[in-house]
Write a protein that holds these residues in place. Sequence first.
Motif, short mmCIF file in Angstrom:
data_model
loop_
_atom_site.label_atom_id
_atom_site.label_comp_id
_atom_site.label_asym_id
_atom_site.label_seq_id
_atom_site.Cartn_x
_atom_site.Cartn_y
_atom_site.Cartn_z
N GLY A 134 30.33 -48.62 4.77
CA GLY A 134 29.81 -48.76 6.12
C GLY A 134 28.34 -49.11 6.16
O GLY A 134 27.59 -48.83 5.23
N ILE A 135 27.95 -49.74 7.27
CA ILE A 135 26.55 -50.10 7.52
C ILE A 135 26.11 -49.42 8.79
O ILE A 135 26.79 -49.49 9.82
CB ILE A 135 26.39 -51.63 7.65
N GLU A 136 24.98 -48.75 8.72
CA GLU A 136 24.42 -48.10 9.89
C GLU A 136 23.04 -48.68 10.16
O GLU A 136 22.14 -48.59 9.31
CB GLU A 136 24.34 -46.58 9.70
N VAL A 137 22.88 -49.29 11.31
CA VAL A 137 21.60 -49.84 11.76
C VAL A 137 21.12 -48.97 12.90
O VAL A 137 21.84 -48.76 13.88
CB VAL A 137 21.77 -51.31 12.22
N GLY A 138 19.92 -48.46 12.80
CA GLY A 138 19.40 -47.54 13.80
C GLY A 138 18.86 -48.23 15.03
O GLY A 138 19.16 -49.39 15.32
N ASP A 139 18.01 -47.52 15.77
CA ASP A 139 17.40 -48.03 16.98
C ASP A 139 16.24 -48.97 16.62
O ASP A 139 15.53 -48.75 15.63
CB ASP A 139 16.83 -46.89 17.82
#
Length: 423
Positions: free
Chosen positions: A109-114
């Motif tokens: 998975g890839i998590e891109v924040g604010d």
Amino acid sequence: MRRLLLTGATASVLVAGTLAPSALARGGGDGCHPTPANQPVCPRVAAADSASFLDPTARVSGGEHVSLGEQVYVGPFAELLAAEEAPITIGPSSNAQDNVTLDARGGTGIEVGDRVILAHGSSVLGTAEVGVHASPLPPAVVDAGVQTYDGSVFMSFGSQVEDATIEVNSGVSALARVAPGVTLHSGYLVLPGKNVTTQAEADDPALGKVRYLNQGDVEFNEGVIHVNEALAREYTELYREDPTAVRGVNVDPGHTDFNRDRDLPSFAGREQARPQFRNRIIGEVYLSDPFARFADRVGDRVAIRADEGEPFVIGHVDRMGDDVIFHALEHTDIHVGDDVRYGDGAIVHGGGRVVLQGQPEEQTVVGDHVRLGAESVVFRSTIGDGATIGDRSAVVGTELPTGAVVPPDTIVLNGQVFGSVEW
């Protein structure tokens, strides 16, 4: 506000601001899923000032496993590729610009924040976190007094992060890479073309791969975030007025503080909209070629997007490969001569270049008979007639003379050879 590319070669001294809680949130986890029912506006019924917008050319695979926060802009031909075991989340006020790739399918998975900026042609691959966590800023950044506002991350043109972590208040410069297993901590930026393969390289500017964050970097990011929030809103409004207007050759949305008017591209002096065209040509673009000749000489997934800076004046095209991108910073333009050849993935980006303090900035100009190699980058530069820029090279903030040759995998920054592209 004048904006600078995140590619300064020197470690400018900078002030630490207080990181707002929103910058630490794992944003987007409960956001909108861009399934076909939620494209191009996500969610389809959202108010324009909170909706996310995906250009209709963007490719989403596994949309039920992709989650977008509010005010996310996804540009032409971007790819969001997810699966049940490899989801993608993108937090509020982030953007994935033209030809960006987020491919989580080879990882978990890839998590891109604010407030993360994924600039043209950049990529995030495998198992990665970008702008999710933060660590204390380095003493050099704190002592310099950098004000970081709500925190942000900038990944520049053609950069890559693979199976790595990029913390809040950091960045990856043009054609640079962060390799598997590395964490780029808050307060550090990878220099242009560098391949950071060890944690030591990521943590120590003396090793020549990174520098410290400075206030110019932060201000640049604030401007980019503002622009892309506005684009998400105004493309949503444009779509709701006329769904065909966000396709093919068409108007820019206008109605922003950086680009007020809606303009149509013109071919050989004739303004026209062609919603069915396979590429995206947007806004005040003046092409010397008639449409039929231009269409015959360009490849696929081409984005010429004058929705921020304008106008773009583009001479007769020799040949334009796939995945070519034109864009410009607000209040700047692009002028390109005749018989220019563009390799696959070339990026021409407008932006002012200061020659004399107090004088107007020089705009981005590409002369006649220029050859731009595959995945090359031109930004804030003047390229002389007959010059050649090699594959995967970048020319930034530079006046390149007539007939100059930049070898492949070379970074030219502020008139000097800065180094090579290491990967």
